[in-house]
Design an enzyme around this catalytic site. Structure first.
Site, PDB file in Angstrom:
ATOM      1  CB  ILE A 694      35.963  35.603  44.510  1.00  0.00           C
ATOM      2  CG1 ILE A 694      34.548  36.037  45.342  1.00  0.00           C
ATOM      3  CG2 ILE A 694      35.846  34.262  43.748  1.00  0.00           C
ATOM      4  CD1 ILE A 694      33.454  36.171  44.450  1.00  0.00           C
ATOM      5  N   GLY A 695      37.263  37.308  47.111  1.00  0.00           N
ATOM      6  CA  GLY A 695      37.352  38.932  47.629  1.00  0.00           C
ATOM      7  C   GLY A 695      37.400  38.985  49.091  1.00  0.00           C
ATOM      8  N   GLY A 697      37.345  42.302  52.132  1.00  0.00           N
ATOM      9  CA  GLY A 697      36.999  43.618  52.281  1.00  0.00           C
ATOM     10  C   GLY A 697      37.028  44.124  53.766  1.00  0.00           C
ATOM     11  CB  SER A 699      32.099  44.685  55.287  1.00  0.00           C
ATOM     12  OG  SER A 699      32.132  44.315  54.084  1.00  0.00           O
ATOM     13  CE  LYS A 701      38.991  35.482  55.050  1.00  0.00           C
ATOM     14  NZ  LYS A 701      39.845  34.298  55.508  1.00  0.00           N
ATOM     15  CB  VAL A 702      33.248  38.071  48.839  1.00  0.00           C
ATOM     16  CG1 VAL A 702      31.978  37.760  47.747  1.00  0.00           C
ATOM     17  CG2 VAL A 702      32.768  39.357  49.403  1.00  0.00           C
ATOM     18  CG  ASP A 815      32.562  52.984  50.980  1.00  0.00           C
ATOM     19  OD1 ASP A 815      33.329  53.778  50.580  1.00  0.00           O
ATOM     20  OD2 ASP A 815      32.786  51.859  51.482  1.00  0.00           O
TER      21      ASP A 815
END
Length: 961
Positions: A694-695, A697, A699, A701-702, A815
């Protein structure tokens, strides 16, 4: 006789050697050793203390150490990057009279024990540090203390009653803390006070203490933003030496007190943003030394008295945003010192004094949004120093005075929304310092003068809704700083001058509804910043230039209602357009594929020769039914083939993933839980497949994982490679250390973490609506109405406030951005992604790289790399601006600016309404403006001017949307 002499000589030599040996071994005196002890208690070894050397005889040559007659009397280590607790060892210096540790990172609490022995101290400045806890009673026991500044820390609780017992204190500054209770009565017992400043504290609602009238030596009284209510007490009229009075941004009621007229030393009064009513006292103008009177944002009523301006030293008068009535007194023109006159947003009416500006050295005049009429005084710039003249939205008539055409100091001229007529003075077009020329919505006529070539600083030329005629002069291309030309709804004619292509900074060109003709320009490659092009309702001919497709940030294109011919260039498909209108021309041919759908149906109406399948756009294309069925069968075949290929690919990938996970499972995973769990690591591992992604970034993967018990979680699988100078382990440890130990409804919950050799997983609660950034700036942004956005801002603020003020040690996120604010099924907001978070117990640490995201990074953090809570507050201010404007933090539309600078410059040049998201219900405009102001306050360029997150929460709660 010889032997005794030799013995005496030997004893003398031994004594001398012993003296030098002893002196060399312990050369540094006692005060030096105390200072080295104080240095040892500070974190790190800052450069400012590098000269503190134990081999010296005395510390008097050390940086920041001042001596008198060989003894240490003052320590000045302001802005020396010091961190750690307050160095209490300093109080053992018997003659120390002054300590200045301002603008550092001194943290922890300041206790009575820390101050023991500081009896000689007369000056203590701890401004802008990180001190917490209650104010120590012991400060009031220091017998010689005359100056105390504890501003911009995080002291909390009430002001201790002991503070009423200062014996010699002259200055007490507690600005920007977290002080509660109320402004205490006992401060009126400190009769030696000259300066009392308690601004920007979240005090409980309370009155101004009547006892403050006892402070007969008081010169400065600053109680702005102190949650005061009630009336201004008459006792303040006894403050005969008062020069500065600030009671702004409170909830004060009643009238402007008459006693102000009797304060002969008063130079500045700030009563703005209260609920004051009634008339301004007529005698107030007799204050001979009044330099500035600012009572804006109140509800004052009644006419201005003539003698308000009679004070011989009156320089600045701010009464804007009130309900003042009546005319502007003729006495204003008699002032020989008035330079700043701001009376906008009132109900003033009548004529301006005919000789205004003749002897008054006006620099800034803003009388906008009143009901003034008549002529603009011809003498308005006679003194030759006028910089800003704002008279918008009144009823001024007649002509623009010729004197403004000679006003070479003029920087901003705003006259829209009046009834001005006739030609504009020729010289006005070419004033060398003019930045903004706003003449919109009048009845002005004549031509744009060629002298506009001299307007070297002109950025915005706003002359729409007038009767200007003639050609656009070619000389306009010499005004190379032009960013905006708005000349719609006039009578301009002729060709577009080719020199417009020279305007490399142009972002908006609006010439709609004129009588312009000829072909559109093709030499426009320099328009790299153009985002808005409106040439509708003219008589342009020829084809649409393909070069328009090469403008990188163009998102508004309206060429409708002209006589354009030929095809639509395919190059226009390169544009990312939010508005696109080519209607009512003579275009022909096929519509480019990207535009051939119903979403652009209204963009091409009234072009009979234009071909496409959109209903009602053009005649039937003549294709047979058989052909249509043929296309359908071909389309179905392609879909089926693609489906088979996709299914095979998914099956292969799933198989590989299972083999990979099974290989990992051969060794035991380690699970560490932070809450009671209803699942095991095996429930997680089998679901880390790309179909659940689902994402992704910086840092990792999600994945979305639905567990066997029906619960849904989000699993972050961290990258193994380095990320921006920080390893995966750094990010993992930061997340675990932060989220594993804190609990708050507005901080995303970390259920557990799983580790296996080089593989690390973090398991969070699942947030159904994803990130604020994706939702706000995606195609579902319309679901975020005004109340929902307000709730998101308040939720996120409470989460950050918890990190800054309730965690021990405090935590700086580093952040904060809209993509790191996650939304649950009810759009409740939670702060997430703590991969670069830092605890600040021992003061700031200089980072090797900047953590954060473009557009959110505080200015000072970008060049100092020093971590503190103020950088989070700046980033949160950007998030608020995103919520209010609906815009991205960085966008090519802004040119070289970011969102903060774009909002500030747009408000200044166009007004607040141009930055508010048009989706909002403007019946709540006042509440929207309050939230916008909170965002701008948080995003202030100076850290000291940013409120703490606890104050931000309180301000947002007071909006009550």
């Amino acid at each position: 006789m010889i032997a005794p002499r030799r013995r005496i000589l030997l004893l003398f030599l031994v004594s001398v050697l012993f003296f030098f040996f002893f002196h060399g071994a312990s050369s540094l005196n006692q005060e030096g050793r105390i200072l080295l002890e104080a240095k040892g208690g500070l974190a790190g070894q800052p450069d400012a203390l590098s000269s503190w050397n134990a081999s010296d005889d005395t510390p008097c040559a050390w940086q920041g150490v001042n001596c008198t007659s060989g003894v240490v009397t003052a320590i000045n280590l302001s802005d020396a990057n010091l961190s750690g607790p307050f160095p209490s060892a300093l109080c053992r210096l018997p003659h120390l009279a002054s300590i200045d540790l301002s603008v550092n990172y001194i943290n922890g609490s300041l206790t009575d024990a820390d101050l023991a022995g500081c009896d000689a101290l007369s000056f203590l400045d701890l401004f802008l540090n990180n001190l917490v806890g209650p104010l120590p009673d012991a400060l009031a026991s220091l017998p010689n203390l005359t100056y105390l500044d504890l501003s911009s820390n995080n002291f909390s609780g009430g002001i201790p009653q002991a503070f009423g017992r200062f014996s010699r204190l002259e200055t007490l500054a507690l600005v920007y803390n977290l002080l509660t209770s109320t402004v205490p009565d006992f401060l009126g017992d400190v009769l030696t006070l000259r300066n009392l400043d308690l601004r920007y504290n979240p005090f409980n609602a309370g009155h101004i203490p009547v006892s403050l009238g006892n402070l007969r030596n008081l010169e400065t009284l600053s109680l702005g933003h102190c949650n005061l209510d009630g009336e201004i007490p008459q006792s303040l009229g006894r403050l005969s030496r008062l020069a500065y009075l600030d009671l702004s941004c409170n909830h004060l009621r009643g009238g402007v007190p008459e006693f102000l007229s009797g304060l002969s030393h008063l130079t500045q009064v700030e009563l703005y943003n209260n609920s004051l009513s009634g008339r301004i006292p007529r005698g107030l103008g007799k204050l001979g030394a009044l330099l500035r009177f600012d009572a804006s944002l109140n509800q004052l009523e009644g006419p201005l008295p003539d003698d308000i301006f009679d004070g011989p030293l009156l320089e600045s008068l701010h009464l804007h945003t009130n309900q003042l009535t009546g005319g502007i007194p003729a006495g204003v023109a008699r002032s020989k010192s008035l330079s700043d006159l701001r009376l906008y947003n009132n109900q003033l009416h009548g004529y301006l004094p005919a000789d205004l500006g003749k002897i008054t050295p006006l620099v800034t005049v803003d009388l906008s949004r009143n009901s003034l009429y008549g002529e603009i005084p011809a003498s308005i710039c006679d003194c030759g120093v006028l910089v800003q003249l704002h008279l918008m939205q009144n009823s001024f008539s007649s002509r623009v005075p010729d004197g403004l055409g000679r006003c070479r100091t003029l920087n901003r001229l705003r006259l829209p929304g009046n009834a001005l007529s006739g030609p504009v003075p020729s010289g006005l077009w070419g004033l060398p310092h003019l930045f903004l020329l706003d003449l919109r919505d009048n009845a002005l006529s004549g031509r744009i003068s060629p002298v506009i070539s001299n307007a070297a600083n002109l950025s915005s030329l706003l002359i729409e809704d007038n009767q200007f005629s003639g050609i656009i002069p070619p000389e306009i291309g010499a005004a190379v700083n032009l960013q905006e030309i708005a000349a719609g709804n006039n009578q301009l004619a002729g060709l577009l001058p080719a020199t417009l292509g020279n305007l490399t900074n142009l972002s908006r060109l609006d010439l709609h509804n004129n009588s312009l003709s000829g072909e559109l320009l093709r030499e426009i490659q320099s328009w790299k910043k153009l985002s808005d092009l409106n040439l509708a309702h003219n008589s342009f001919t020829g084809g649409i230039p393909p070069e328009l497709g090469g403008l990188p940030v163009l998102n508004y294109l309206d060429l409708s209602n002209n006589d354009l011919t030929g095809p639509i260039p395919d190059q226009l498909q390169n544009l990312k357009l939010s508005r696109f209108n080519l209607s009512n021309n003579e275009l022909s041919g096929a519509i480019p594929p990207m535009f051939a759908n119903e979403a652009f149906g209204s963009s091409f109406l009234g072009n009979p020769a234009l071909c496409g399948d959109m209903a009602g756009l053009c005649p039937a294309s003549g294709r047979t039914t058989a052909n249509r069925y043929g296309y359908l069968w071909l389309l179905w075949f392609v879909f089926i083939l693609a489906g088979l290929v996709l299914a095979a690919g998914v099956s292969w990938f799933t198989c590989r993933c299972r083999k990979y996970m099974n290989a990992i499972d051969k060794s035991k995973w380690t699970l560490k839980s932070f809450h009671k769990l209803g699942f095991s690591e095996q429930d997680i591992l089998g679901s880390l497949r790309e179909v659940n992604l689902i994402g992704s970034g910086a840092s990792g993967k999600v994945y979305k994982v639905v567990l066997s018990n029906g619960e849904t979680v989000a699993v972050k699988k961290l990258w193994t490679a380095n990320m921006n100078g920080a390893t995966m382990d750094d990010a993992f440890e930061a997340e675990v250390a932060t989220l594993g130990n804190i609990r708050h409804k507005n901080i995303v919950k970390l259920w557990c973490c799983c580790t296996h050799k080089d593989h690390k997983l973090l398991v969070y609660e699942y947030m159904l609506n994803g990130s604020l950034g994706d939702l706000l700036h995606g195609n579902k942004g319309s679901v975020l109405d005004l109340p929902t956005r307000y709730k998101i801002a308040l939720d996120a603020a409470e989460g950050l406030s918890y990190l800054h003020h309730d965690c021990v040690p405090p935590i700086v996120h580093r952040d904060v951005k809209s993509n790191n604010i996650l939304l649950d099924e009810k759009f409740g907001a939670k702060v997430a992604d703590f991969g670069v978070a830092k605890a600040v117990e021992n003061g700031p640490k200089s980072m090797s790289v900047i953590a954060g995201s473009c557009g959110y990074i505080a200015p000072e953090y970008a060049y100092t790399l020093r971590v503190n809570e103020k950088s989070d507050i700046y980033s949160f201010g950007v998030v608020i601006l995103e919520l209010v404007t609906g815009k991205l933090p960085v966008d090519p539309e802004y040119g070289e600016k970011d969102l903060v600078k774009w909002v500030c410059s747009t408000i200044e040049q166009k007004g607040i309404e141009h930055v508010i998201d048009p989706k909002f219900d403007m019946r709540c405009k006042q509440e929207i403006l309050k939230v916008l102001n909170i965002g701008l306050l948080c995003a202030n360029s100076l850290p000291i001017n940013r409120p703490s997150m606890r104050v931000v929460v309180k301000m947002l709660q007071e909006v009550r949307l």
